[in-house]
Scaffold this motif. Structure first.
Motif, PDB file in Angstrom:
ATOM      1  N   LYS A 230      40.942   0.624 -87.492  1.00  0.00           N
ATOM      2  CA  LYS A 230      42.045   1.390 -86.918  1.00  0.00           C
ATOM      3  C   LYS A 230      41.744   1.734 -85.455  1.00  0.00           C
ATOM      4  O   LYS A 230      40.590   1.916 -85.065  1.00  0.00           O
ATOM      5  CB  LYS A 230      42.275   2.683 -87.704  1.00  0.00           C
ATOM      6  CG  LYS A 230      42.533   2.491 -89.191  1.00  0.00           C
ATOM      7  CD  LYS A 230      43.830   1.738 -89.448  1.00  0.00           C
ATOM      8  CE  LYS A 230      44.122   1.619 -90.935  1.00  0.00           C
ATOM      9  NZ  LYS A 230      45.354   0.834 -91.198  1.00  0.00           N
ATOM     10  N   ARG A 231      42.802   1.836 -84.672  1.00  0.00           N
ATOM     11  CA  ARG A 231      42.657   2.236 -83.273  1.00  0.00           C
ATOM     12  C   ARG A 231      43.323   3.597 -83.101  1.00  0.00           C
ATOM     13  O   ARG A 231      44.465   3.793 -83.504  1.00  0.00           O
ATOM     14  CB  ARG A 231      43.285   1.206 -82.341  1.00  0.00           C
ATOM     15  CG  ARG A 231      43.023   1.472 -80.853  1.00  0.00           C
ATOM     16  CD  ARG A 231      43.563   0.348 -79.982  1.00  0.00           C
ATOM     17  NE  ARG A 231      42.785  -0.885 -80.175  1.00  0.00           N
ATOM     18  CZ  ARG A 231      43.245  -1.967 -80.761  1.00  0.00           C
ATOM     19  NH1 ARG A 231      44.472  -1.979 -81.258  1.00  0.00           N
ATOM     20  NH2 ARG A 231      42.493  -3.040 -80.890  1.00  0.00           N
ATOM     21  N   ALA A 232      42.607   4.540 -82.505  1.00  0.00           N
ATOM     22  CA  ALA A 232      43.093   5.911 -82.360  1.00  0.00           C
ATOM     23  C   ALA A 232      43.055   6.335 -80.902  1.00  0.00           C
ATOM     24  O   ALA A 232      42.147   5.972 -80.159  1.00  0.00           O
ATOM     25  CB  ALA A 232      42.235   6.865 -83.198  1.00  0.00           C
ATOM     26  N   ILE A 233      44.031   7.140 -80.510  1.00  0.00           N
ATOM     27  CA  ILE A 233      44.006   7.769 -79.201  1.00  0.00           C
ATOM     28  C   ILE A 233      43.988   9.284 -79.382  1.00  0.00           C
ATOM     29  O   ILE A 233      44.702   9.825 -80.236  1.00  0.00           O
ATOM     30  CB  ILE A 233      45.196   7.344 -78.310  1.00  0.00           C
ATOM     31  CG1 ILE A 233      45.045   7.970 -76.915  1.00  0.00           C
ATOM     32  CG2 ILE A 233      46.538   7.700 -78.931  1.00  0.00           C
ATOM     33  CD1 ILE A 233      45.964   7.363 -75.871  1.00  0.00           C
ATOM     34  N   VAL A 234      43.131   9.947 -78.623  1.00  0.00           N
ATOM     35  CA  VAL A 234      42.985  11.402 -78.679  1.00  0.00           C
ATOM     36  C   VAL A 234      43.230  11.944 -77.280  1.00  0.00           C
ATOM     37  O   VAL A 234      42.497  11.600 -76.334  1.00  0.00           O
ATOM     38  CB  VAL A 234      41.575  11.811 -79.148  1.00  0.00           C
ATOM     39  CG1 VAL A 234      41.450  13.334 -79.198  1.00  0.00           C
ATOM     40  CG2 VAL A 234      41.258  11.201 -80.501  1.00  0.00           C
ATOM     41  N   THR A 235      44.249  12.766 -77.104  1.00  0.00           N
ATOM     42  CA  THR A 235      44.492  13.363 -75.798  1.00  0.00           C
ATOM     43  C   THR A 235      43.628  14.620 -75.647  1.00  0.00           C
ATOM     44  O   THR A 235      43.274  15.268 -76.626  1.00  0.00           O
ATOM     45  CB  THR A 235      45.971  13.736 -75.615  1.00  0.00           C
ATOM     46  OG1 THR A 235      46.326  14.787 -76.523  1.00  0.00           O
ATOM     47  CG2 THR A 235      46.867  12.521 -75.865  1.00  0.00           C
ATOM     48  N   GLY A 253      34.871   5.250 -88.376  1.00  0.00           N
ATOM     49  CA  GLY A 253      35.115   3.818 -88.232  1.00  0.00           C
ATOM     50  C   GLY A 253      36.167   3.416 -87.232  1.00  0.00           C
ATOM     51  O   GLY A 253      36.360   2.219 -86.990  1.00  0.00           O
ATOM     52  N   ALA A 254      36.879   4.362 -86.615  1.00  0.00           N
ATOM     53  CA  ALA A 254      37.972   4.008 -85.716  1.00  0.00           C
ATOM     54  C   ALA A 254      37.461   3.570 -84.345  1.00  0.00           C
ATOM     55  O   ALA A 254      36.392   3.994 -83.897  1.00  0.00           O
ATOM     56  CB  ALA A 254      38.918   5.198 -85.554  1.00  0.00           C
ATOM     57  N   HIS A 255      38.229   2.727 -83.678  1.00  0.00           N
ATOM     58  CA  HIS A 255      38.040   2.434 -82.258  1.00  0.00           C
ATOM     59  C   HIS A 255      38.810   3.519 -81.508  1.00  0.00           C
ATOM     60  O   HIS A 255      40.031   3.619 -81.638  1.00  0.00           O
ATOM     61  CB  HIS A 255      38.600   1.056 -81.905  1.00  0.00           C
ATOM     62  CG  HIS A 255      38.080  -0.048 -82.768  1.00  0.00           C
ATOM     63  ND1 HIS A 255      36.769  -0.450 -82.755  1.00  0.00           N
ATOM     64  CD2 HIS A 255      38.700  -0.835 -83.686  1.00  0.00           C
ATOM     65  CE1 HIS A 255      36.599  -1.449 -83.602  1.00  0.00           C
ATOM     66  NE2 HIS A 255      37.753  -1.691 -84.194  1.00  0.00           N
ATOM     67  N   GLY A 282      29.386   0.082 -83.867  1.00  0.00           N
ATOM     68  CA  GLY A 282      30.816   0.219 -84.078  1.00  0.00           C
ATOM     69  C   GLY A 282      31.621  -0.540 -83.042  1.00  0.00           C
ATOM     70  O   GLY A 282      31.115  -1.339 -82.266  1.00  0.00           O
ATOM     71  N   GLY A 283      32.939  -0.265 -83.018  1.00  0.00           N
ATOM     72  CA  GLY A 283      33.809  -0.950 -82.081  1.00  0.00           C
ATOM     73  C   GLY A 283      33.681  -0.383 -80.681  1.00  0.00           C
ATOM     74  O   GLY A 283      32.985   0.597 -80.428  1.00  0.00           O
ATOM     75  N   VAL A 284      34.375  -1.019 -79.759  1.00  0.00           N
ATOM     76  CA  VAL A 284      34.357  -0.585 -78.367  1.00  0.00           C
ATOM     77  C   VAL A 284      35.299   0.595 -78.206  1.00  0.00           C
ATOM     78  O   VAL A 284      36.460   0.543 -78.596  1.00  0.00           O
ATOM     79  CB  VAL A 284      34.778  -1.734 -77.434  1.00  0.00           C
ATOM     80  CG1 VAL A 284      34.852  -1.265 -75.990  1.00  0.00           C
ATOM     81  CG2 VAL A 284      33.794  -2.891 -77.569  1.00  0.00           C
ATOM     82  N   HIS A 285      34.786   1.678 -77.632  1.00  0.00           N
ATOM     83  CA  HIS A 285      35.592   2.859 -77.352  1.00  0.00           C
ATOM     84  C   HIS A 285      35.905   2.885 -75.865  1.00  0.00           C
ATOM     85  O   HIS A 285      35.200   2.277 -75.055  1.00  0.00           O
ATOM     86  CB  HIS A 285      34.857   4.115 -77.788  1.00  0.00           C
ATOM     87  CG  HIS A 285      34.356   4.037 -79.206  1.00  0.00           C
ATOM     88  ND1 HIS A 285      35.204   3.978 -80.289  1.00  0.00           N
ATOM     89  CD2 HIS A 285      33.107   3.979 -79.719  1.00  0.00           C
ATOM     90  CE1 HIS A 285      34.494   3.900 -81.408  1.00  0.00           C
ATOM     91  NE2 HIS A 285      33.221   3.881 -81.082  1.00  0.00           N
ATOM     92  N   ALA A 286      36.960   3.591 -75.487  1.00  0.00           N
ATOM     93  CA  ALA A 286      37.409   3.530 -74.099  1.00  0.00           C
ATOM     94  C   ALA A 286      37.855   4.893 -73.617  1.00  0.00           C
ATOM     95  O   ALA A 286      38.317   5.734 -74.401  1.00  0.00           O
ATOM     96  CB  ALA A 286      38.552   2.527 -73.966  1.00  0.00           C
ATOM     97  N   ALA A 287      37.738   5.105 -72.315  1.00  0.00           N
ATOM     98  CA  ALA A 287      38.242   6.304 -71.651  1.00  0.00           C
ATOM     99  C   ALA A 287      39.480   5.932 -70.862  1.00  0.00           C
ATOM    100  O   ALA A 287      39.528   4.875 -70.216  1.00  0.00           O
ATOM    101  CB  ALA A 287      37.171   6.886 -70.733  1.00  0.00           C
ATOM    102  N   ALA A 307      48.827  -3.356 -74.615  1.00  0.00           N
ATOM    103  CA  ALA A 307      47.934  -4.422 -74.154  1.00  0.00           C
ATOM    104  C   ALA A 307      46.679  -4.521 -75.014  1.00  0.00           C
ATOM    105  O   ALA A 307      46.061  -5.584 -75.107  1.00  0.00           O
ATOM    106  CB  ALA A 307      47.539  -4.169 -72.698  1.00  0.00           C
ATOM    107  N   LEU A 308      46.313  -3.423 -75.670  1.00  0.00           N
ATOM    108  CA  LEU A 308      45.147  -3.420 -76.562  1.00  0.00           C
ATOM    109  C   LEU A 308      45.495  -3.883 -77.975  1.00  0.00           C
ATOM    110  O   LEU A 308      44.613  -4.005 -78.825  1.00  0.00           O
ATOM    111  CB  LEU A 308      44.551  -2.012 -76.624  1.00  0.00           C
ATOM    112  CG  LEU A 308      43.905  -1.489 -75.331  1.00  0.00           C
ATOM    113  CD1 LEU A 308      43.531  -0.020 -75.487  1.00  0.00           C
ATOM    114  CD2 LEU A 308      42.671  -2.307 -74.979  1.00  0.00           C
ATOM    115  N   GLY A 309      46.780  -4.088 -78.239  1.00  0.00           N
ATOM    116  CA  GLY A 309      47.194  -4.489 -79.584  1.00  0.00           C
ATOM    117  C   GLY A 309      47.884  -3.401 -80.360  1.00  0.00           C
ATOM    118  O   GLY A 309      48.087  -3.510 -81.566  1.00  0.00           O
ATOM    119  N   GLY A 310      48.258  -2.311 -79.675  1.00  0.00           N
ATOM    120  CA  GLY A 310      48.936  -1.211 -80.340  1.00  0.00           C
ATOM    121  C   GLY A 310      47.969  -0.162 -80.839  1.00  0.00           C
ATOM    122  O   GLY A 310      46.758  -0.233 -80.619  1.00  0.00           O
ATOM    123  N   ILE A 311      48.517   0.820 -81.535  1.00  0.00           N
ATOM    124  CA  ILE A 311      47.729   1.987 -81.941  1.00  0.00           C
ATOM    125  C   ILE A 311      48.078   2.350 -83.383  1.00  0.00           C
ATOM    126  O   ILE A 311      49.193   2.095 -83.848  1.00  0.00           O
ATOM    127  CB  ILE A 311      48.007   3.180 -80.985  1.00  0.00           C
ATOM    128  CG1 ILE A 311      46.880   4.201 -81.042  1.00  0.00           C
ATOM    129  CG2 ILE A 311      49.367   3.801 -81.235  1.00  0.00           C
ATOM    130  CD1 ILE A 311      45.674   3.776 -80.238  1.00  0.00           C
TER     131      ILE A 311
END
Length: 476
Positions: A230-235, A253-255, A282-287, A307-311
């Motif tokens: 899963k891909r997650a965004i945290v503000t 386990g999330a990216h 784990g997966g690549v995390h990003a700022a 561009a990352l494949g959605g969330i």
């Protein structure tokens, strides 16, 4: 921020002082640690008439390695446990001075079959016998039905009564013991919720009522990594609660994409690097740097995520305070808090949903506050914004349902952060002690609750608010 009183009364010297002069002694809560077993020990099982969840309950206890022992009210438990090949036995209430090793880790009462107020006596019998037998940092879980789904007014009444019992037990149990009610609709899976509320991850969540509806249940391949893939965004991820949310989601386990304002770049980079170091495999995390209040932010954020494949998971944690009484508050202070804490969430989600950047069966989780429930002196703007988050969650549940997307919110109480460290000492101490745990929570308590709501196993939970407040007396 450390709670020096909690540290003192739980030290060898301080414990003696506390006993001699009668000082309250809050329990050091047992929280999740990767180097310690998450589950174990015995759970005492009680029931009203015609319990409906024994089969599923036996399966969950077996899967987590706990042994269910039957109270006399749970007459059908032992033969059913034998059919499942589950270890079991009879529950023997413990004396107040019993050894810790003889105590049970949980009391679980299946009240799904209670259909009349006269049948509530089964609650008394089980908890009267069992409440002194629960270990420190143990768990009390009551299972019932959503009252509005009941077939008669008598059943609705009796099921609603379970809420008063669960909340009261949370205030009576002490010793770091939590008590919660799960309202399980017919056909719903409650495994994800039961695991959370049995585990140390729910250390600061007590007195809550969680409704679980029937929904497609996706069992994680690995319960320790339910967010794998899963891909997650945290503000607001640079510091405090946001940084803890990002770290917990990554550990599950999330990216993780951590977002914050450009001025927080150094702190955000440090947070995300720390997550990378903690999970090298784990997966690549990003700022990601952005001002979510800017008019162009939703479109730019949607483009970056697409561009990352959605969330899959959106956590709206970013928030600000501009405290003043309403008479002294400026228009700018009002507008900025409402915009960042509430309106920006709406704008961002509107774009993510319209462009299908948020995947079907995704998760949206907002961070509200106890202030949004009870209000707070000098925080009319903040309380209004946080109450709006609660309203938004309730209003969007049915809108998102056709896509399998859930939306929920957490409401932190007094959490030990840099922000609460700036509160004057007297008010800070009142905030810490005015709850059933007699202490403040930690950022990880909020993060673990969000991790549970983000799980595929929480598909039946939507439109709800879960307080992470140690059962605060404020707003109760």
């Amino acid at each position: 921020m450390r709670d020096r009183y909690l540290d003192f009364v739980n030290s060898s010297f301080g414990a003696g002082v506390a006993r001699s002069i009668g000082l309250p002694r809050p329990e050091v809560l047992r929280r999740h640690r990767a180097d310690r077993p998450e589950f174990g020990g015995m759970a005492a099982i009680g029931a009203g008439p015609s319990p409906a969840l024994f089969d599923a309950l036996i399966d969950v206890l077996q899967s987590v390695g706990m042994t269910g022992v039957a109270h006399e009210s749970a007459r059908g438990w032992l033969p059913l446990a034998n059919e499942h090949g589950a270890m079991s036995g009879r529950f023997e209430p413990q004396a107040p001075d019993a050894n810790a090793s003889d105590r049970v880790e949980a009391l679980i009462f299946d009240g799904t079959g209670i259909a009349d107020s006269t049948e509530l006596t089964k609650l008394y019998g089980f908890f009267h016998d069992g409440i002194r037998s629960v270990a420190k940092s143990g768990r009390i879980i009551v299972l019932g039905r959503p009252p509005e789904t009941c077939g008669s007014p008598h059943a609705w009444t009796a099921q609603r009564a379970l809420e008063g019992m669960a909340r009261s037990l949370g205030k009576e149990a002490r010793h770091g013991i939590t008590s919660n009610l799960l309202q399980v609709a017919e056909g719903a899976s409650f495994e994800g919720a039961l695991r959370f509320f049995l585990s140390p991850r729910s250390a600061y969540v007590s007195g809550q009522v969680v409704r679980i509806e029937a929904a497609p249940f996706v069992k994680p391949a690995d319960w320790s990594k339910p967010l794998s893939g899963k891909r997650a965004i945290v503000t607001g991820a640079a510091r405090g609660i946001g940084a803890s949310i990002a770290a917990v989601l990554a550990a599950l386990g999330a990216h993780v994409i951590g977002l914050d304002v450009p001025a927080a770049k150094d702190a955000l980079d440090q947070t995300m690097l720390g997550i990378e170091d903690a999970s090298p495999s784990g997966g690549v995390h990003a700022a990601l740097l952005a001002d979510i209040g800017a008019p162009e932010a939703p479109a730019e954020l949607a483009a970056a995520l697409d561009a990352l494949g959605g969330i899959d998971i959106v956590v709206h944690n970013a928030g600000i305070t501009r405290d003043r009484t309403i008479a002294k508050m400026t228009q700018a202070a009002w507008d900025s808090v409402i915009d960042i804490n509430l309106s920006a969430q709406e704008r961002i989600d509107d774009v993510l949903l319209a462009q299908n950047v948020l995947h079907d069966c995704g998760r949206i989780i907002g961070v509200s506050s106890i202030s949004g429930i009870a209000g707070n002196l000098g925080q009319t703007n903040y309380a209004t914004s946080k109450a709006g988050v609660i309203g938004r969650v309730a209003s969007m549940e049915r809108v998102l349902q056709p896509r399998g997307i859930t939306i929920n919110a957490v409401a932190p109480g007094f959490i030990e952060t840099q922000m609460t460290a700036r509160i004057p000492l007297g008010i800070r101490e009142a905030g810490r002690r005015m709850n059933s745990m007699s202490q403040g929570g930690q950022p990880v308590d909020v993060a673990e609750t969000i991790g549970w709501l983000a799980s595929p196993a929480s598909a039946g939970i939507s439109g709800q608010l879960v307080r992470v407040c140690g059962q605060s007396l404020i707003g109760a």
